[in-house]
Write a protein that holds these residues in place. Structure first.
Motif, PDB file in Angstrom:
ATOM      1  N   ARG A 120      33.766  67.590  58.491  1.00 24.84           N
ATOM      2  CA  ARG A 120      32.984  66.991  59.638  1.00 24.84           C
ATOM      3  C   ARG A 120      34.063  67.210  61.096  1.00 24.84           C
ATOM      4  NH1 ARG A 120      28.979  63.172  59.245  1.00 24.84           N
ATOM      5  NH2 ARG A 120      27.977  63.017  57.338  1.00 24.84           N
ATOM      6  N   GLY A 121      35.162  66.991  60.846  1.00 29.66           N
ATOM      7  CA  GLY A 121      35.901  67.062  61.920  1.00 29.66           C
ATOM      8  C   GLY A 121      35.873  68.253  62.585  1.00 29.66           C
TER       9      GLY A 121
ATOM     10  N   LEU B 173      42.518  57.875  56.914  1.00 28.50           N
ATOM     11  CA  LEU B 173      41.616  58.256  55.647  1.00 28.50           C
ATOM     12  C   LEU B 173      42.198  58.338  54.407  1.00 28.50           C
ATOM     13  CD1 LEU B 173      39.309  60.596  57.864  1.00 28.50           C
ATOM     14  CD2 LEU B 173      39.106  58.122  57.476  1.00 28.50           C
TER      15      LEU B 173
ATOM     16  N   ALA C 299      42.960  60.771  60.434  1.00 27.89           N
ATOM     17  CA  ALA C 299      43.473  61.477  59.235  1.00 27.89           C
ATOM     18  C   ALA C 299      44.253  60.641  58.301  1.00 27.89           C
ATOM     19  CB  ALA C 299      43.838  62.649  59.815  1.00 27.89           C
TER      20      ALA C 299
ATOM     21  N   SER D 252      29.270  59.329  56.546  1.00 28.40           N
ATOM     22  CA  SER D 252      29.235  60.217  55.358  1.00 28.40           C
ATOM     23  C   SER D 252      28.085  60.572  54.821  1.00 28.40           C
ATOM     24  CB  SER D 252      30.233  59.604  54.468  1.00 28.40           C
ATOM     25  OG  SER D 252      30.362  60.218  53.175  1.00 28.40           O
TER      26      SER D 252
ATOM     27  N   PHE E  19      32.407  64.016  62.820  1.00 30.69           N
ATOM     28  CA  PHE E  19      33.211  63.054  62.431  1.00 30.69           C
ATOM     29  C   PHE E  19      32.958  61.599  63.207  1.00 30.69           C
ATOM     30  CE2 PHE E  19      36.832  59.984  62.570  1.00 30.69           C
ATOM     31  CZ  PHE E  19      37.043  59.748  61.216  1.00 30.69           C
TER      32      PHE E  19
ATOM     33  N   GLN F  86      35.388  64.741  55.152  1.00 26.81           N
ATOM     34  CA  GLN F  86      35.586  64.194  56.630  1.00 26.81           C
ATOM     35  C   GLN F  86      36.430  65.283  57.204  1.00 26.81           C
ATOM     36  OE1 GLN F  86      34.419  61.260  57.692  1.00 26.81           O
ATOM     37  NE2 GLN F  86      33.495  60.996  55.763  1.00 26.81           N
ATOM     38  N   ALA F  87      37.086  66.023  56.580  1.00 26.15           N
ATOM     39  CA  ALA F  87      37.800  66.971  57.240  1.00 26.15           C
ATOM     40  C   ALA F  87      36.920  68.002  57.848  1.00 26.15           C
ATOM     41  CB  ALA F  87      38.864  67.699  56.498  1.00 26.15           C
TER      42      ALA F  87
ATOM     43  N   THR G  19      35.698  59.861  67.337  1.00 29.34           N
ATOM     44  CA  THR G  19      35.029  61.242  67.014  1.00 29.34           C
ATOM     45  C   THR G  19      35.939  62.152  66.511  1.00 29.34           C
ATOM     46  OG1 THR G  19      34.504  61.600  69.226  1.00 29.34           O
ATOM     47  CG2 THR G  19      32.908  60.726  68.167  1.00 29.34           C
ATOM     48  N   ASP G  20      37.173  62.002  66.796  1.00 22.77           N
ATOM     49  CA  ASP G  20      38.367  63.053  66.714  1.00 22.77           C
ATOM     50  C   ASP G  20      38.938  62.621  65.166  1.00 22.77           C
ATOM     51  OD1 ASP G  20      40.524  64.608  66.621  1.00 22.77           O
ATOM     52  OD2 ASP G  20      41.160  64.038  68.626  1.00 22.77           O
ATOM     53  N   HIS G  21      38.691  63.576  64.139  1.00 21.08           N
ATOM     54  CA  HIS G  21      39.311  63.402  63.070  1.00 21.08           C
ATOM     55  C   HIS G  21      40.720  62.971  62.924  1.00 21.08           C
ATOM     56  CE1 HIS G  21      40.684  65.069  58.915  1.00 21.08           C
ATOM     57  NE2 HIS G  21      39.808  64.333  58.446  1.00 21.08           N
TER      58      HIS G  21
END
Length: 240
Positions: free
Chosen positions: A221-222, A193, A190, A136, A227, A218-219, A184-186
């Motif tokens: 970043r995805g 989080l 999800a 983050s 992410f 975070q979204a 690495t897949d948000h």
């Protein structure tokens, strides 16, 4: 049940299960109990290896699914500290993703000692939420949010104490192995989080605005392939 399936079908889950089987080190025909067996993924794989498998879970719905997935195994609806098994009847004992749900691991490990034969193998495991890493731009805020995730479970750092519990119970040759999952897949994370952010708000650790901003970051970043979450799982094995 869909949640249990998603957990066991995530990238790295099959490798984690395989590592637990390696630590068990059981030969064909050996008896093994899988405690907190969930929907039966491990029970099915152990049965396919020629083991005589018994799965135990307190969730009756999970046991229904497990029986369909592993018709060659035996299953019981029961709690980990009160197994419907005879004394010294098992060559192996496996319990993964259980101890973060227990207030006290000792009755469960004591029960494992009871049902294992002398020289029988035990493998325990789970995530230690204190080791969870999420990238983050505001790492201090992220650390606080992760405390919110810890607040959503009974014993979020139980895995780090499993070695002590096995040794105190009398188990020998205790070994600790760490398997690390990189996500690495948000979308995979999800819901966790959201739970973490909600937990931090509920505990008054952050404001709702903080939570919304963090989730939005975070979204984002995805969406831009930035992410990153790192989830270590500890596996602790020993011999009775």
């Amino acid at each position: 049940m869909s949640f249990l399936d998603r957990i066991e079908e995530r990238p790295g889950a099959a490798e984690l299960r395989a590592e637990s089987y390696r630590l068990l080190g059981l030969k064909r025909g050996a008896t093994c109990v899988d405690v907190a067996c969930g929907a039966g993924h491990a029970a099915a794989e152990l049965a396919a290896k020629g083991l005589k498998v018994t799965g135990v879970d307190p969730d009756a719905e999970a046991i229904v699914a497990a029986r369909e997935r592993a018709p060659g195994a035996m299953f019981h609806v029961a709690h980990s500290d009160d197994l419907p098994l005879e004394d010294e009847s098992m060559d192996g004992y496996r319990a993964v993703r259980l101890f973060h749900l227990l207030e006290d691991p000792v009755p469960t490990v004591t029960e494992a000692w009871r049902v294992l034969r002398p020289d029988g193998r035990i493998v325990l495991g789970g995530q230690d939420y204190g080791f969870l890493l999420i990238d983050s731009t505001d790492q201090d805020l992220t650390d606080v949010v992760l405390l919110g995730l810890e607040s959503r479970t009974v014993s979020p750092r139980a895995a780090r104490s499993l070695r002590d519990v096995l040794l105190d119970t009398g188990f020998r040759d205790v070994e600790v192995v760490v398997r690390t999952e990189v996500v690495t897949d948000h979308a995979v994370m999800a819901e966790q989080l959201k739970a973490a952010a909600a937990g931090a708000v509920d505990k008054a650790l952050i404001t709702q605005e903080d939570a919304d901003d963090w989730l939005a970051e975070q979204a984002d970043r995805g969406k831009h392939d930035r992410f990153l979450a790192v989830l270590p799982t500890l596996l602790v094995s020993g011999r009775r």
